[in-house]
Design a protein around this motif. Structure first.
Motif, short mmCIF file in Angstrom:
data_model
loop_
_atom_site.label_atom_id
_atom_site.label_comp_id
_atom_site.label_asym_id
_atom_site.label_seq_id
_atom_site.Cartn_x
_atom_site.Cartn_y
_atom_site.Cartn_z
N ALA A 729 0.83 -1.21 0.00
CA ALA A 729 0.00 0.00 0.00
C ALA A 729 0.86 1.26 0.00
CB ALA A 729 -0.93 -0.02 1.21
N ALA A 730 2.00 1.22 0.75
CA ALA A 730 2.91 2.37 0.75
C ALA A 730 3.52 2.57 -0.63
CB ALA A 730 4.01 2.14 1.79
N GLN A 736 1.63 7.34 -6.58
CA GLN A 736 0.71 8.43 -6.82
C GLN A 736 1.38 9.79 -6.61
OE1 GLN A 736 -2.60 8.15 -7.95
NE2 GLN A 736 -2.27 10.35 -8.26
N ARG A 737 2.16 9.89 -5.52
CA ARG A 737 2.87 11.14 -5.25
C ARG A 737 3.91 11.42 -6.34
NH1 ARG A 737 3.43 16.09 -4.56
NH2 ARG A 737 5.16 16.83 -3.27
N ARG A 760 13.93 17.35 -2.92
CA ARG A 760 13.09 17.22 -1.73
C ARG A 760 11.85 16.37 -2.02
NH1 ARG A 760 15.24 16.65 2.37
NH2 ARG A 760 17.14 16.58 1.16
N PRO A 761 11.09 16.63 -3.11
CA PRO A 761 9.89 15.82 -3.35
C PRO A 761 10.19 14.32 -3.52
CG PRO A 761 9.84 17.80 -4.68
CD PRO A 761 11.20 17.76 -4.07
N LEU A 762 11.26 13.98 -4.25
CA LEU A 762 11.53 12.56 -4.46
C LEU A 762 12.04 11.89 -3.19
CD1 LEU A 762 13.06 12.39 -8.06
CD2 LEU A 762 10.71 12.01 -7.31
N LEU A 763 12.77 12.62 -2.37
CA LEU A 763 13.18 12.04 -1.09
C LEU A 763 11.96 11.77 -0.21
CD1 LEU A 763 16.45 14.05 -0.30
CD2 LEU A 763 16.26 11.58 -0.71
N GLU A 764 10.97 12.66 -0.26
CA GLU A 764 9.73 12.42 0.48
C GLU A 764 9.03 11.16 -0.03
OE1 GLU A 764 7.41 15.92 0.10
OE2 GLU A 764 8.81 17.20 1.21
N ASP A 771 10.88 1.15 -1.12
CA ASP A 771 10.89 0.19 -2.24
C ASP A 771 10.68 0.87 -3.59
OD1 ASP A 771 11.06 -2.29 -0.71
OD2 ASP A 771 9.03 -1.81 -0.01
N PHE A 772 10.26 2.13 -3.58
CA PHE A 772 9.87 2.76 -4.85
C PHE A 772 11.10 3.21 -5.62
CE2 PHE A 772 7.99 6.07 -7.59
CZ PHE A 772 6.99 5.29 -8.17
N ARG A 773 11.63 2.31 -6.40
CA ARG A 773 12.88 2.52 -7.13
C ARG A 773 12.79 3.65 -8.16
NH1 ARG A 773 17.44 -1.02 -7.67
NH2 ARG A 773 19.01 0.24 -8.73
#
Length: 820
Positions: A729-730, A736-737, A760-764, A771-773
């Motif tokens: 789910a994460a 989506q982000r 900053r956005p991708l680190l968030e 896991d989001f490679r």
């Protein structure tokens, strides 16, 4: 006669659409149905025309013919589907071209013969009826019949079929035939005097009628073939071209009856026709510019785009068909004066027309190219001119075009680009174009891009994603080839046998340019030149995985690959436990059309799910998968033991979370998204008529369409795997982000500017799901590129990446490299 013409061309549109279901391509169906139509008309006119002319009861003949048309139209409403299934099996899964075209032409001819033969007799019968009352005018009858045909084409294509479907539209045509029979019975007397017979010495006019029928429909077939490379090649394109052709013919016949009869000679009309055909052919070289000039003056809308296509049709068809209508009337009058009778005149003309699709469309166009074939048409008219001096000027113009005009091949070349290959086939022109950077692209009819040499990652993922979802596939089927990279990537697995089905042999030949770059070359890939729908029904083999290409839904015949009936046929071709994946080009689909496709899919696969081929915002591709219920442990083992020369991780599928993370919608969400949208069926082909609207006038950017879709669907880990998984789910939340961030990015060649937008956005995103490679990899690449310029900032970023994903070594290795 207007009502009868409406019904006749209404039938032709309906039967062409239905014929495409077993012939595999709308262009093939057009050729076969046009030939069958004219062949039946010829047989009816030749066999029944003389009997009608000698009959004292022409009213009985006319009413009987209309009743027969109505009866056979009713038979075909119920009988076309079983005939199509039988014909598809008869052609076979991979027929030789000669066998395929033989069955296509003869099968269509036999199927439509009772109705078309009766149609061929209605005009001679009506001519006898009005002649008996002293109001004889063959040309006016022909004009009103053709005018009705124009109304039939436009109403059927733009209103009746989209709203009513094929069967109900055919039912309206049946009702019109019944009306015609009743009206004739009421209006005309029961019997009339039999006219004196002629001496039947009209061999010359009859041969000219045959030749002009052959050349006239040959011109139509060739122009349609060329303009398919400039227009959008939709159902509306063909309807417009046919309507203009018929309007010109009707106006030409009416003008001859009103002004030209007794004034224009046959030689003058033949010379005028040859000249106007040359002018129409010349307009084709300027087709792109003409279309642009018209559409640029109008608002961007479907109406404006259709106006542009109408301008192309008028430029190519209006003047030649005016001359054709007048010449047919002149030659029919000469034949009648020679005692041949109108039935024989019409029969000879339509017999020539019946031969044209095969001769020009299937044989000559691929062999000589459209340019030479069109000039042969003009030369054919000039050869019938008795006074050579009249033909001298157009003959000189034709010779100049042969020597100096370029081929009628439309290939848009980028600056500094080149044509790698070009092939004119019986159904389409296929080209491979390379730009100045060496990027190759495959195009069909210059309008439809089938992939490029830079899309290997996504193309391969369209094979790997469905194949990895199956626990142990041994035999896979790919419907549609494109560049061939998808099927060829699958075939690099030595444990897998792959069949790939492609309708156009020219695409198979062109795909070698793209697949030869794969290393090692695929060994177990079997290319099959066949229609995908027919192959699925006729093949005896069952498959563990079937993958259907993302066919452009608006293009000729593609809508039939998204119907309930086709999805059901695919289900029958799956082995036990088999998986089907239908890819859909979201960048070529509006959401309403997508709802109809999803509605059709879930009608067959109620447990269907949806995934994304990649995270692309520019060209999003959605996959509909036949079921849910995947085991994460099995998927992990499948990825770890995959036998491809490059591991799935090289394509962004490093573990079960990357694989399952591609999903975007579960069964409940898909059914809710489809709602009450009309299903796309063989009888009601809503996709073929709705999808062109976004082609003519896009309603939104692809990325906006994708985000809108994702806002309307959802999925839970329990739906997909049967268990709850916060980690999965994460991953979906992170995706989506990630997509939301991508919509606001301003691309730049400066890595510092890109990092200012994305760090900053991708680190968030990574903190949401380590896991989001897709968020990790671009930050890693930018940090490494930044190292030589700003090592301190690069080390700081790499340190953060190493903390977010401590199990990965890439960031730590990059830190060591910068330190060195």
């Amino acid at each position: 006669m207007t009502a009868s013409g409406f019904a006749g061309l209404g039938y032709q549109i309906v039967w062409t659409q239905q014929g495409a279901l077993w012939l595999g391509h709308e262009a093939a169906a057009v050729l076969a149905v046009v030939a069958a139509f004219f062949g039946g008309l010829a047989l009816g006119a030749l066999a029944l025309g003389p009997r009608i002319e000698r009959s004292a009861r022409p009213r009985h003949w006319y009413a009987g013919c209309e009743l027969l048309i109505a009866a056979w139209g009713l038979v075909l409403i119920f009988g076309m589907a079983p005939f199509s299934a039988w014909a598809a099996r008869l052609i076979g899964e991979q027929p030789a071209p000669a066998w395929q075209w033989t069955v296509a032409f003869l099968g269509s001819f036999a199927l439509l013969l009772p109705a078309t033969a009766a149609m061929g007799a209605t005009l001679p019968a009506m001519e006898r009826l009005v002649a008996a009352e002293g109001r004889r005018s063959i040309a006016l009858l022909y004009a009103f019949n053709t005018f009705g045909a124009v109304l039939g084409v436009l109403a059927t294509a733009f209103w009746l079929v989209p709203e009513w479907g094929l069967a109900r539209t055919a039912g309206l045509c049946v009702a019109l035939n019944l009306f015609c029979a009743a009206a004739a019975w009421k209006i005309f007397p029961a019997s009339s005097a039999v006219p004196a017979g002629g001496d039947a010495t009209a061999r010359g006019p009859l041969l000219r009628l045959f030749a002009t029928g052959l050349l006239g429909i040959g011109y139509e077939v060739l122009v349609v073939r060329v303009l398919s490379q400039v227009a959008e090649d939709t159902v509306y394109t063909f309807a417009l071209l046919l309507a203009v052709y018929l309007v010109g013919s009707a106006l030409g016949a009416a003008a001859w009856a009103r002004w030209l009869r007794g004034r224009a000679t046959r030689d003058a009309l033949l010379t005028a026709l040859a000249t106007t055909c040359l002018l129409g052919t010349a307009s084709l070289w300027a087709a792109d510019a003409l279309k642009l000039a018209v559409t640029s003056m109008l608002p961007e809308s479907m109406a404006g785009a259709v106006a542009g296509e109408a301008a192309l049709a008028i430029a190519a068809f209006l003047l030649p068909t005016l001359a054709m209508g007048a010449l047919f009337s002149q030659l029919a009058d000469e034949a009648n004066a020679g005692g041949a009778g109108f039935g024989r005149a019409l029969g000879f003309n339509t017999a020539g027309a019946a031969l044209a699709p095969l001769l020009f469309g299937v044989l000559l166009a691929p062999m000589l190219g459209p340019k030479l074939c069109l000039l042969l048409v003009a030369a054919g008219y000039l050869a019938m001119v008795a006074r050579p001096m009249l033909a001298a000027l157009p003959a000189g113009a034709a010779a100049a075009l042969v020597l100096f005009a370029p081929p009628l091949a439309f290939v848009d070349l980028p600056e500094g680009g080149r044509i790698v290959s070009y092939a004119d086939g019986a159904m389409a022109a296929v080209s491979v174009v390379e730009d100045a950077q060496g990027v190759s692209r495959l195009r069909i009819n210059n309008r439809q891009q089938e992939g490029s040499s830079t899309s290997r990652l996504v193309d391969a993922r369209q094979a790997l994603l469905p194949l990895l979802l199956h626990p142990a596939p041994q035999h896979a089927l790919f419907l549609g080839l494109g560049t061939g990279v998808t099927a060829a990537s699958a075939a690099q697995d030595p444990t897998l046998t792959v069949d790939a089905v492609e309708l156009l042999p020219e695409v198979i030949a062109a795909s070698a340019h793209f697949t030869e770059q794969l290393d090692p070359a695929p060994r177990a890939l079997h290319m099959r030149s066949a229609d995908a729908r027919r192959y699925v029904r006729a093949a005896g083999q069952r498959y563990d995985v079937i993958v259907s290409d993302n066919f452009h839904p608006a293009r000729s015949g593609s809508g039939s690959l998204y119907t309930v009936e086709h999805f059901a046929a695919v289900r029958e071709r799956l082995a036990d436990g088999g998986l089907f994946c239908q890819w859909l080009p979201l960048h070529q689909l509006d959401l309403e059309t997508l709802r109809s496709i999803v509605r059709s899919f879930v009608a067959v696969y109620p447990q269907g799910t949806a995934l994304l081929a990649s995270n692309s915002l520019a060209t999003p591709v959605l996959g509909l998968v036949s079921h849910a219920g995947f085991d994460a442990t099995t998927l992990r083992r499948r990825i770890e033991t995959a036998a491809w020369p490059e591991p799935p991780a090289d394509f962004g599928i490093e573990d079960e979370y990357a694989l399952l993370g591609s999903f975007v919608a579960g069964p409940t969400a898909l059914r809710a998204f489809a709602g009450d949208a009309p299903a796309n069926t063989d009888d009601r082909p809503v996709v073929a008529y709705r999808a062109p609207r976004i082609t003519y006038a896009p309603d939104a950017e692809p990325q906006d369409r994708l985000i809108a879709l994702l806002g309307q669907v959802r999925i839970t880990p329990t739906e997909l795997t049967g268990t709850d998984s916060p980690r999965l789910a994460a991953y979906w939340s992170a995706r989506q982000r990630y997509l939301d961030i991508g919509r606001g990015v301003r691309p730049s060649a400066d890595v510092r500017q890109m990092l200012a937008q994305l760090q900053r956005p991708l680190l968030e995103v990574l903190h949401t799901s380590p896991d989001f490679r897709p968020a990790y990899d671009p930050l890693l690449r930018m940090a490494m590129a930044l190292g030589p310029m700003q090592p301190t900032q690069a080390r700081a970023l790499l340190g953060e990446l190493a903390q977010v994903q401590p199990a990965r070594s890439e960031a730590r290795q990059a830190l060591a490299d910068i330190a060195d």
